[in-house]
Design an enzyme around this catalytic site. Sequence first.
Site, PDB file in Angstrom:
ATOM      1  N   HIS A  22      -4.356  -3.666   6.248  1.00 45.40           N
ATOM      2  CA  HIS A  22      -4.130  -4.059   5.165  1.00 45.40           C
ATOM      3  C   HIS A  22      -5.297  -4.380   4.616  1.00 45.40           C
ATOM      4  CE1 HIS A  22      -2.951  -5.154   0.950  1.00 45.40           C
ATOM      5  NE2 HIS A  22      -3.571  -6.097   1.691  1.00 45.40           N
ATOM      6  N   ASP A  82       0.699  -1.582  -0.021  1.00 45.75           N
ATOM      7  CA  ASP A  82      -0.076  -0.115   0.335  1.00 45.75           C
ATOM      8  C   ASP A  82       0.733   1.274  -0.085  1.00 45.75           C
ATOM      9  OD1 ASP A  82      -2.617  -1.734   0.579  1.00 45.75           O
ATOM     10  OD2 ASP A  82      -1.204  -1.786   2.373  1.00 45.75           O
TER      11      ASP A  82
HETATM   12  P1  NAX Z   1      -2.107 -18.367  -3.411  1.00 42.72           P
HETATM   13  O1  NAX Z   1      -3.620 -18.965  -3.249  1.00 42.72           O
HETATM   14  O2  NAX Z   1      -1.432 -18.507  -4.835  1.00 42.72           O
HETATM   15  O3  NAX Z   1      -1.307 -19.379  -2.820  1.00 42.72           O
HETATM   16  C1  NAX Z   1      -1.365 -19.170  -1.366  1.00 42.72           C
HETATM   17  C2  NAX Z   1      -0.767 -20.457  -1.113  1.00 42.72           C
HETATM   18  O4  NAX Z   1      -0.662 -20.848   0.210  1.00 42.72           O
HETATM   19  C3  NAX Z   1      -1.180 -21.776  -2.076  1.00 42.72           C
HETATM   20  O5  NAX Z   1       0.142 -22.412  -2.614  1.00 42.72           O
HETATM   21  C4  NAX Z   1      -1.350 -22.223  -0.385  1.00 42.72           C
HETATM   22  O6  NAX Z   1      -1.431 -24.487  -0.810  1.00 42.72           O
HETATM   23  C5  NAX Z   1      -0.559 -21.957   0.326  1.00 42.72           C
HETATM   24  N1  NAX Z   1      -1.653 -22.262   1.890  1.00 42.72           N
HETATM   25  C6  NAX Z   1      -2.551 -22.454   2.157  1.00 42.72           C
HETATM   26  N2  NAX Z   1      -2.748 -22.441   3.754  1.00 42.72           N
HETATM   27  C7  NAX Z   1      -1.723 -23.248   4.121  1.00 42.72           C
HETATM   28  C8  NAX Z   1      -0.734 -22.776   5.016  1.00 42.72           C
HETATM   29  N3  NAX Z   1      -1.352 -23.269   6.067  1.00 42.72           N
HETATM   30  N4  NAX Z   1       0.652 -23.581   4.993  1.00 42.72           N
HETATM   31  C9  NAX Z   1       0.854 -22.892   4.117  1.00 42.72           C
HETATM   32  N5  NAX Z   1       1.208 -22.542   2.997  1.00 42.72           N
HETATM   33  C10 NAX Z   1      -0.684 -22.689   2.622  1.00 42.72           C
HETATM   34  O7  NAX Z   1      -1.862 -16.835  -2.735  1.00 42.72           O
HETATM   35  P2  NAX Z   1      -1.120 -15.331  -3.285  1.00 42.72           P
HETATM   36  O8  NAX Z   1      -1.689 -14.604  -4.422  1.00 42.72           O
HETATM   37  O9  NAX Z   1       0.234 -16.290  -3.785  1.00 42.72           O
HETATM   38  O10 NAX Z   1      -1.560 -14.834  -2.067  1.00 42.72           O
HETATM   39  C11 NAX Z   1      -0.807 -15.037  -0.649  1.00 42.72           C
HETATM   40  C12 NAX Z   1      -1.970 -14.352   0.250  1.00 42.72           C
HETATM   41  O11 NAX Z   1      -1.279 -12.991   0.426  1.00 42.72           O
HETATM   42  C13 NAX Z   1      -3.193 -14.033   0.109  1.00 42.72           C
HETATM   43  O12 NAX Z   1      -3.845 -14.320   1.178  1.00 42.72           O
HETATM   44  C14 NAX Z   1      -3.217 -12.735  -0.181  1.00 42.72           C
HETATM   45  O13 NAX Z   1      -4.602 -12.434   0.020  1.00 42.72           O
HETATM   46  C15 NAX Z   1      -2.726 -12.179   0.622  1.00 42.72           C
HETATM   47  N6  NAX Z   1      -1.665 -10.782  -0.101  1.00 42.72           N
HETATM   48  C16 NAX Z   1      -1.298 -10.017   1.114  1.00 42.72           C
HETATM   49  C17 NAX Z   1      -0.812  -8.750   0.789  1.00 42.72           C
HETATM   50  C18 NAX Z   1      -0.990  -7.855   1.825  1.00 42.72           C
HETATM   51  O14 NAX Z   1      -0.358  -6.532   1.029  1.00 42.72           O
HETATM   52  N7  NAX Z   1      -0.987  -8.132   2.228  1.00 42.72           N
HETATM   53  C19 NAX Z   1      -1.077  -8.588  -1.389  1.00 42.72           C
HETATM   54  C20 NAX Z   1      -1.389  -9.205  -2.159  1.00 42.72           C
HETATM   55  C21 NAX Z   1      -1.959 -10.554  -1.524  1.00 42.72           C
HETATM   56  O15 NAX Z   1      -2.950 -10.335  -1.857  1.00 42.72           O
END
Ligand code: NAX
Length: 326
Positions: A187, A159
């Site tokens: 966020h 952000d």
């Molecule tokens: P993806 O869905 O592509 O990847 C997430 C991965 O996490 C998957 O491969 C899943 O199998 C794995 N996962 C789920 N539970 C788990 C656990 N208990 N232990 C280990 N791995 C686990 O998501 P992606 O686009 O990479 O985003 C990841 C996260 O970042 C989401 O929650 C998203 O909302 C968040 N974001 C946060 C941002 C921020 O500024 N704080 C911005 C970007 C993003 O939206």
Amino acid sequence: MKEPVRIAITGAAGQISYSLIFRIAAGDLLGPKQPVILHLLEIPQAMDALEGVVMEVNDCAFPLVRDIVATDDPNVAFKDIDYGLLVGSRPRGPGMERKDLLEANAEIFSVQGKALNDNAKRDVKVLVVGNPANTNALIAAENAPDIPSGQITAMVRLDHNRAKSQLAQKLGKHANDVKTVIVWGNHSSTQFPDLSHCKVDDKPALDQVDQDWYENDFIPTVQQRGAAIIKARGASSAASAASAAIDHMRDWALGTEGYVVSMAVPSDGSYGIEPGIMYGYPVTCDGGKYKIVEGLEIDDFSRSRMKATEDELREEREAVKHLFGK
Ligand code: NAX
């Protein structure tokens, strides 16, 4: 060459990690002289995909990568780590209420908080990226009582970077010319990207834009930028999120030389924000530590925005409080 450091990345087969892992392996986090051991955590169903990522990291023959630990066990993933980037989380499924999402993630982050507590180095630096990032970080911290308070943080740096870029574009400047943007709070769409202390070319930013643009264009654009990316790309921000995660960790580890950045850290009551939440604050970093910038004057407009995002974080905390220290 230095001794390698251990860096854990969760959600390692996901789309953010597909950028993050390779940039860390290339030296973008700690520089070209710091070898790394990558600890990659996934859920059992994603271990095949993770194996593919590991094959690709190996195929890069990165000079800095000394070893890779790929696992679905948080206790293995967090063993002796120096840095933890907690990216993996549960996405919102069909029919899932916000409360259900908070709870599902709170379960994940209470398990991971305990695993950090039991396995990570005591001076580990942890960044939570997985949403709802601030409250996930709070849950992890509440479950890691032996890790000194403040070592588990959450990401508002994307952000912050978005705000810098929006303002620079508006004024026909480069993001480098923009100083002291602040992202207060959560966020989420209640975040407050604040320009009242910001300078562009050493002159107050708010003297260079009109108040209407600030309130009705800039603030909502930054708040809604994630949704705009999804609409344009058909997928959520990935490379920019990875880049922000690297910025957050690099600045924390290596310092900001007085430059102000935004990090979500445990509130210590600064600026009247209630302690007990992870709140986006302006910080500077030096010697591996961050420090909240104190003494900024807050006008009524800013105060009401800071309060709104604080209220949301307090509500989120109430929804997951039963998982604290379980
Ligand atoms: P993806 O869905 O592509 O990847 C997430 C991965 O996490 C998957 O491969 C899943 O199998 C794995 N996962 C789920 N539970 C788990 C656990 N208990 N232990 C280990 N791995 C686990 O998501 P992606 O686009 O990479 O985003 C990841 C996260 O970042 C989401 O929650 C998203 O909302 C968040 N974001 C946060 C941002 C921020 O500024 N704080 C911005 C970007 C993003 O939206």
